[in-house]
Design an enzyme around this catalytic site. Structure first.
Site, PDB file in Angstrom:
ATOM      1  N   ARG A  68       0.841  -1.215   0.000  1.00 39.02           N
ATOM      2  CA  ARG A  68       0.000   0.000   0.000  1.00 39.02           C
ATOM      3  C   ARG A  68       0.866   1.250   0.000  1.00 39.02           C
ATOM      4  O   ARG A  68       0.556   2.238  -0.677  1.00 39.02           O
ATOM      5  CB  ARG A  68      -0.929   0.006   1.222  1.00 39.02           C
ATOM      6  CG  ARG A  68      -2.119  -0.926   1.062  1.00 39.02           C
ATOM      7  CD  ARG A  68      -3.052  -0.857   2.256  1.00 39.02           C
ATOM      8  NE  ARG A  68      -3.703   0.445   2.380  1.00 39.02           N
ATOM      9  CZ  ARG A  68      -4.278   0.867   3.515  1.00 39.02           C
ATOM     10  NH1 ARG A  68      -4.250   0.099   4.593  1.00 39.02           N
ATOM     11  NH2 ARG A  68      -4.863   2.035   3.585  1.00 39.02           N
ATOM     12  N   HIS A 117      -6.928   8.370  11.998  1.00 36.34           N
ATOM     13  CA  HIS A 117      -6.556   6.948  11.910  1.00 36.34           C
ATOM     14  C   HIS A 117      -5.055   6.786  11.703  1.00 36.34           C
ATOM     15  O   HIS A 117      -4.583   5.721  11.310  1.00 36.34           O
ATOM     16  CB  HIS A 117      -7.322   6.250  10.773  1.00 36.34           C
ATOM     17  CG  HIS A 117      -8.770   6.049  11.112  1.00 36.34           C
ATOM     18  ND1 HIS A 117      -9.694   5.657  10.181  1.00 36.34           N
ATOM     19  CD2 HIS A 117      -9.450   6.185  12.270  1.00 36.34           C
ATOM     20  CE1 HIS A 117     -10.887   5.557  10.751  1.00 36.34           C
ATOM     21  NE2 HIS A 117     -10.780   5.882  12.015  1.00 36.34           N
ATOM     22  N   CYS A 125       7.246   2.043  17.370  1.00 36.19           N
ATOM     23  CA  CYS A 125       7.941   0.878  17.934  1.00 36.19           C
ATOM     24  C   CYS A 125       7.036   0.112  18.893  1.00 36.19           C
ATOM     25  O   CYS A 125       6.374   0.703  19.756  1.00 36.19           O
ATOM     26  CB  CYS A 125       9.205   1.340  18.685  1.00 36.19           C
ATOM     27  SG  CYS A 125      10.080  -0.041  19.442  1.00 36.19           S
ATOM     28  N   CYS A 145      13.514  -0.801  15.364  1.00 32.87           N
ATOM     29  CA  CYS A 145      13.706   0.472  16.087  1.00 32.87           C
ATOM     30  C   CYS A 145      15.130   0.438  16.660  1.00 32.87           C
ATOM     31  O   CYS A 145      15.635  -0.639  17.006  1.00 32.87           O
ATOM     32  CB  CYS A 145      12.675   0.550  17.226  1.00 32.87           C
ATOM     33  SG  CYS A 145      12.929   1.943  18.352  1.00 32.87           S
ATOM     34  N   CYS A 147      15.961   0.921  19.435  1.00 40.07           N
ATOM     35  CA  CYS A 147      15.914   0.290  20.778  1.00 40.07           C
ATOM     36  C   CYS A 147      15.928  -1.229  20.664  1.00 40.07           C
ATOM     37  O   CYS A 147      15.994  -1.942  21.660  1.00 40.07           O
ATOM     38  CB  CYS A 147      14.660   0.752  21.537  1.00 40.07           C
ATOM     39  SG  CYS A 147      13.186  -0.236  21.159  1.00 40.07           S
ATOM     40  N   GLY A 184     -17.001  11.367   0.996  1.00 40.24           N
ATOM     41  CA  GLY A 184     -16.421  10.069   0.642  1.00 40.24           C
ATOM     42  C   GLY A 184     -16.218   9.131   1.799  1.00 40.24           C
ATOM     43  O   GLY A 184     -15.195   8.456   1.877  1.00 40.24           O
ATOM     44  N   THR A 185     -17.205   9.078   2.702  1.00 39.13           N
ATOM     45  CA  THR A 185     -17.113   8.064   3.755  1.00 39.13           C
ATOM     46  C   THR A 185     -18.436   7.316   3.859  1.00 39.13           C
ATOM     47  O   THR A 185     -19.504   7.887   3.717  1.00 39.13           O
ATOM     48  CB  THR A 185     -16.737   8.677   5.117  1.00 39.13           C
ATOM     49  OG1 THR A 185     -16.627   7.634   6.094  1.00 39.13           O
ATOM     50  CG2 THR A 185     -17.738   9.715   5.592  1.00 39.13           C
ATOM     51  N   SER A 186     -18.322   6.011   4.119  1.00 33.67           N
ATOM     52  CA  SER A 186     -19.538   5.199   4.252  1.00 33.67           C
ATOM     53  C   SER A 186     -20.172   5.438   5.619  1.00 33.67           C
ATOM     54  O   SER A 186     -21.309   5.057   5.863  1.00 33.67           O
ATOM     55  CB  SER A 186     -19.189   3.716   4.090  1.00 33.67           C
ATOM     56  OG  SER A 186     -18.166   3.369   5.021  1.00 33.67           O
ATOM     57  N   ALA A 228     -16.144  13.240  -5.684  1.00 32.59           N
ATOM     58  CA  ALA A 228     -15.601  14.393  -4.936  1.00 32.59           C
ATOM     59  C   ALA A 228     -14.700  15.260  -5.818  1.00 32.59           C
ATOM     60  O   ALA A 228     -14.773  16.496  -5.769  1.00 32.59           O
ATOM     61  CB  ALA A 228     -14.820  13.885  -3.724  1.00 32.59           C
TER      62      ALA A 228
HETATM   63  N1  APR Z   1     -16.205  10.555  -4.561  1.00 32.09           N
HETATM   64  C1  APR Z   1     -16.967  10.588  -3.434  1.00 32.09           C
HETATM   65  N2  APR Z   1     -17.294   9.477  -2.720  1.00 32.09           N
HETATM   66  C2  APR Z   1     -16.810   8.305  -3.168  1.00 32.09           C
HETATM   67  C3  APR Z   1     -16.010   8.183  -4.323  1.00 32.09           C
HETATM   68  C4  APR Z   1     -15.711   9.383  -5.027  1.00 32.09           C
HETATM   69  N3  APR Z   1     -14.965   9.387  -6.155  1.00 32.09           N
HETATM   70  N4  APR Z   1     -15.694   6.867  -4.507  1.00 32.09           N
HETATM   71  C5  APR Z   1     -16.254   6.195  -3.480  1.00 32.09           C
HETATM   72  N5  APR Z   1     -16.948   7.042  -2.690  1.00 32.09           N
HETATM   73  C6  APR Z   1     -17.646   6.753  -1.438  1.00 32.09           C
HETATM   74  C7  APR Z   1     -18.342   5.410  -1.362  1.00 32.09           C
HETATM   75  O1  APR Z   1     -19.687   5.530  -1.830  1.00 32.09           O
HETATM   76  C8  APR Z   1     -18.305   5.140   0.152  1.00 32.09           C
HETATM   77  O2  APR Z   1     -19.429   5.725   0.793  1.00 32.09           O
HETATM   78  O3  APR Z   1     -16.645   6.713  -0.451  1.00 32.09           O
HETATM   79  C9  APR Z   1     -17.051   5.872   0.617  1.00 32.09           C
HETATM   80  C10 APR Z   1     -15.915   4.931   0.943  1.00 32.09           C
HETATM   81  O4  APR Z   1     -16.321   4.167   2.055  1.00 32.09           O
HETATM   82  P1  APR Z   1     -15.279   3.148   2.729  1.00 32.09           P
HETATM   83  O5  APR Z   1     -14.573   2.380   1.660  1.00 32.09           O
HETATM   84  O6  APR Z   1     -16.031   2.444   3.807  1.00 32.09           O
HETATM   85  O7  APR Z   1     -14.170   4.106   3.375  1.00 32.09           O
HETATM   86  P2  APR Z   1     -14.248   4.892   4.743  1.00 32.09           P
HETATM   87  O8  APR Z   1     -15.639   5.340   5.048  1.00 32.09           O
HETATM   88  O9  APR Z   1     -13.192   5.927   4.698  1.00 32.09           O
HETATM   89  O10 APR Z   1     -13.807   3.767   5.814  1.00 32.09           O
HETATM   90  C11 APR Z   1     -13.596   4.213   7.137  1.00 32.09           C
HETATM   91  O11 APR Z   1     -12.766   2.017   7.708  1.00 32.09           O
HETATM   92  O12 APR Z   1     -11.479   0.237   7.024  1.00 32.09           O
HETATM   93  C12 APR Z   1     -11.525   1.321   7.876  1.00 32.09           C
HETATM   94  O13 APR Z   1      -9.743   2.551   8.735  1.00 32.09           O
HETATM   95  C13 APR Z   1     -10.416   2.286   7.550  1.00 32.09           C
HETATM   96  O14 APR Z   1     -10.466   4.701   7.506  1.00 32.09           O
HETATM   97  C14 APR Z   1     -11.147   3.533   7.074  1.00 32.09           C
HETATM   98  C15 APR Z   1     -12.496   3.408   7.750  1.00 32.09           C
END
Ligand code: APR
Length: 236
Positions: A68, A117, A125, A145, A147, A184-186, A228
């Site tokens: 990654r 996160h 370490c 590390c 240490c 962009g978060t679920s 986004a």
């Molecule tokens: N623009 C906007 N939204 C987008 C795009 C885009 N181009 N592509 C995908 N998405 C949305 C998806 O619809 C989804 O709702 O981004 C979101 C991604 O969701 P996840 O993959 O669940 O990511 P995230 O919400 O950041 O996960 C939270 O979970 O696995 C752990 O630590 C990890 O930080 C992460 C946390």
């Protein structure tokens, strides 16, 4: 979706917050976690992103993070990251709270970024707990590390507490937000998702930018459906 209303509210905002997830980095080429092709579709989170997994097989965990890190080292911020950096230059009250560990907000020029996160570019370490930046690609596995302890990726794994000082700052900023962009978060991972509820409670004008619905869509004042990287520049 009323873009004019969003722009008006943002113009009058003195303490905006942007809460971002993997979706904001998707157009940079960083795989999300739960979408189609998401990391957790191809790998088992419990095998790679937990303290137990690292304890059981640090080599395998480091090989995944090294992959990654290599991928992320080759990608760039996208217009969404740059749009937030530009917003901060116009409105220094902006706080970016990100769940992402890719460092792209800082690379795009954002200054006030809370990486709740952690960061894939940090190592810590397992013995002396000292944490430092490490951008070696590839990284020598297993990294050590001075240490004598083994270094681990400086990210928060499932079941682990988030860095308390950063999380407190994030809750404080969300509790003072008058405008909150959730990008962009679920919205399924805690305590990150609670930050959106904190903003809602604080009376922030809530705007979601996502390609689809999320677990937070129901508390939004406006939702903008789209990528986004395409939506944010026009909005901000
Ligand atoms: N623009 C906007 N939204 C987008 C795009 C885009 N181009 N592509 C995908 N998405 C949305 C998806 O619809 C989804 O709702 O981004 C979101 C991604 O969701 P996840 O993959 O669940 O990511 P995230 O919400 O950041 O996960 C939270 O979970 O696995 C752990 O630590 C990890 O930080 C992460 C946390």
């Amino acid at each position: 979706m009323n873009l004019e209303r969003i722009r008006e509210k943002l113009k009058g905002s003195v303490s905006p917050v942007a809460l971002t997830g993997a979706g904001i980095s998707a157009e940079s080429g960083v795989p999300t976690f739960r979408g189609p092709g998401g990391l957790w579709k191809n790998f088992r989170a419990e095998d790679l992103a937990t303290p137990e997994a690292f304890e059981a097989d640090p080599l395998r965990v480091w090989e995944w993070y090294d992959w990654r890190r290599g991928l992320i080292s080759r990608i760039k911020p996208n217009p969404a990251h740059y749009a937030l950096a530009e917003l901060e230059s116009k409105n220094p009250g902006l706080t970016v709270i990100t769940q992402n560990v890719d460092g792209l907000h800082t690379l795009a020029g954002s200054r006030n970024v809370l990486e709740i996160h952690g960061s894939i570019w940090r190592v810590a370490c397992t013995e002396c707990k000292n944490s430092s930046e490490n951008r070696e690609v590839p990284i020598k596995i297993l990294p050590g590390c001075p240490c004598g302890g083994v270094l681990r990726p400086g990210v928060v794994w499932f079941g682990e507490a988030l860095p308390e000082d950063i999380l407190n700052e994030a809750f404080e900023a969300s509790g003072k937000a008058d405008f909150m962009l959730v990008v962009g978060t679920s919205g399924v991972v805690q305590p990150a998702a609670s930050l959106a509820y904190r903003g809602k409670e604080a009376g922030a004008f809530m705007v979601e930018i996502n390609t689809g619905p999320s677990a937070l869509s129901n508390i939004m004042d406006e939702t903008v459906s789209g990528k986004a990287g395409e939506v944010l520049p026009g909005l901000l």
